[in-house]
Design an enzyme around this catalytic site. Structure first.
Site, PDB file in Angstrom:
ATOM      1  N   PHE A  12       0.762  -1.281   0.056  1.00  0.00           N
ATOM      2  CA  PHE A  12       0.113   0.011   0.049  1.00  0.00           C
ATOM      3  C   PHE A  12       0.770   1.268  -0.046  1.00  0.00           C
ATOM      4  CE2 PHE A  12      -2.477   2.809   3.427  1.00  0.00           C
ATOM      5  CZ  PHE A  12      -2.922   3.495   2.594  1.00  0.00           C
ATOM      6  N   ILE A  13       1.594   1.559   0.994  1.00  0.00           N
ATOM      7  CA  ILE A  13       2.437   2.679   1.132  1.00  0.00           C
ATOM      8  C   ILE A  13       3.740   2.602   0.166  1.00  0.00           C
ATOM      9  CG2 ILE A  13       4.068   3.985   2.619  1.00  0.00           C
ATOM     10  CD1 ILE A  13       2.219   3.299   4.878  1.00  0.00           C
ATOM     11  N   GLY A  37       1.833  -7.504  -0.375  1.00  0.00           N
ATOM     12  CA  GLY A  37       1.822  -6.816  -1.504  1.00  0.00           C
ATOM     13  C   GLY A  37       1.087  -7.279  -2.837  1.00  0.00           C
ATOM     14  N   ASP A  57      12.225 -12.209  -1.034  1.00  0.00           N
ATOM     15  CA  ASP A  57      12.144 -12.282   0.410  1.00  0.00           C
ATOM     16  C   ASP A  57      13.186 -11.383   1.099  1.00  0.00           C
ATOM     17  OD1 ASP A  57      11.043 -12.626   2.938  1.00  0.00           O
ATOM     18  OD2 ASP A  57      10.297 -14.853   2.621  1.00  0.00           O
ATOM     19  N   TYR A 147       4.016  -5.863  17.683  1.00  0.00           N
ATOM     20  CA  TYR A 147       4.187  -4.862  16.395  1.00  0.00           C
ATOM     21  C   TYR A 147       4.519  -3.618  16.834  1.00  0.00           C
ATOM     22  CZ  TYR A 147       3.121  -2.038  12.426  1.00  0.00           C
ATOM     23  OH  TYR A 147       2.779  -0.940  11.175  1.00  0.00           O
TER      24      TYR A 147
END
Ligand code: UD1
Length: 311
Positions: A12-13, A37, A57, A147
């Site tokens: 997204f970003i 993604g 990765d 997180y």
């Protein structure tokens, strides 16, 4: 013009950051493993001769160091991550691997190959449930999830490498980011992405609580611009900065914008507040302006209008 390697480029970003880097004339090496993604996010970017994408990765030992060695970017923007706070609670091991160990691999890839600048996707989650608003960079760091803890640890990993090995490091503490390409798949996805999908599908939305809770919602276009500045602006010091607007918006205001666009939508349902929810979150934006010359320009109304029109 700079050559910037972006991890999580198809996210997204990440994809918006790639778009803006290319628009500003820079060259981009994108890396993504497509765990969250999507290749489609880079459809426009990949038509540029200045953009390449590597399916890889970042957590795989040696892989990123080899790519950085082969491509020699001026800067790395590290956005690849386990992006769900909820998933970090159900799988703390994966959070440790993707959000802490991988940060170290990126820092080492930079050190070993003479990369001059590192930009990190940090989060307001490092502040936990701070109630003294607006939240400043000096406010207490009190993560309340694996997180948030990983984001705080990663800032330290990058800043330590930066100080020791002469790399400029920028840690970008994003507040509530919204906009096109955000994944609404989980009930714990960003609230605006969930509302957008539900209104689009002709369904009603549920507000957990009375809707008076507020967030500092920032458009992904502003966030991407802040990333471009952090990666490419000459002569900036290492440091941390909130990437926020400094403005509060309530969920009722958000729903109000959607309701005007979807007058036939079912009425909003109010449900019990979510356990662990914070009522208000608001960032102080001054440090980003001072250090990066960044100030958010997209209002929530404009950003929502764009999202709704994107169809
Ligand atoms: C963010 C995280 C969340 C984490 C919290 C910790 C994201 C997308 N969310 O939540 O995982 O636990 O920080 O501080 O990163 N809401 C509704 N209806 C919905 C969905 C959400 O009313 O269908 C409400 C939520 O209860 C909350 C507000 O909308 O009050 C915003 O939710 P969200 O977008 O998840 O952001 P944060 O609460 O900041």
């Amino acid at each position: 013009m700079a050559h910037v390697l972006v991890t999580g480029a198809a996210g997204f970003i990440g994809s918006h950051t790639v778009d803006q880097l290319l628009a500003a004339g820079h060259t981009v090496t994108g890396v993504d493993n497509f765990r969250t993604g999507r290749r489609a996010n880079l459809a426009a970017a990949l038509t540029s001769a200045r953009c390449s994408l590597h399916e890889q990765d970042v957590a795989a030992p040696g892989a990123l160091a080899a790519l950085v060695g082969a491509t020699k970017p001026d800067a790395i923007i590290h956005l690849a991550a386990l992006v769900s706070v909820q998933e970090s609670m159900t799988n703390p091991d994966l959070n440790y691997s993707l959000n802490i160990h991988t940060t170290h691999l990126v820092a080492e890839a930079a050190r070993l190959n003479g990369v001059r600048r590192l930009v990190f996707a940090s989060s307001a989650a490092i502040y936990g449930d701070a109630t003294d608003l607006p939240i400043r960079e000096s406010s207490e760091k009190k993560p309340i999830s694996p997180y948030g803890a990983a984001k705080l640890a990663s800032e330290a990993i990058f800043l330590g490498h930066g100080a020791a090995f002469g790399i400029t490091v920028r840690c970008q503490r994003y507040f509530n980011v919204f906009g096109p390409r955000q994944d609404p798949a989980s009930p714990y996805s960003g609230v605006i992405s969930i509302f957008d999908r539900r209104y689009r599908e002709g369904k009603g939305v549920t507000i957990f609580g009375d809707g008076q809770q507020t967030r500092d919602f920032i458009s992904v276009h502003d966030v991407a611009r802040a990333n471009v500045l952090a990666a490419t602006r000459p002569d900036i010091p290492s440091g941390v900065a909130n990437i926020c607007t400094g403005r509060s918006t309530s969920l009722l205001e958000v729903v109000g914008v959607f309701a005007r666009h979807y007058p036939a939508a079912p009425a909003v349902v109010l449900a019990a507040p979510r356990t662990g929810d914070i009522v208000h979150s608001l960032g102080a934006p001054e440090e980003a302006e001072r250090a990066l010359g960044f100030r958010a320009t997209v209002s929530v109304a404009t950003g929502l209008g764009e999202l709704i029109a994107a169809g």
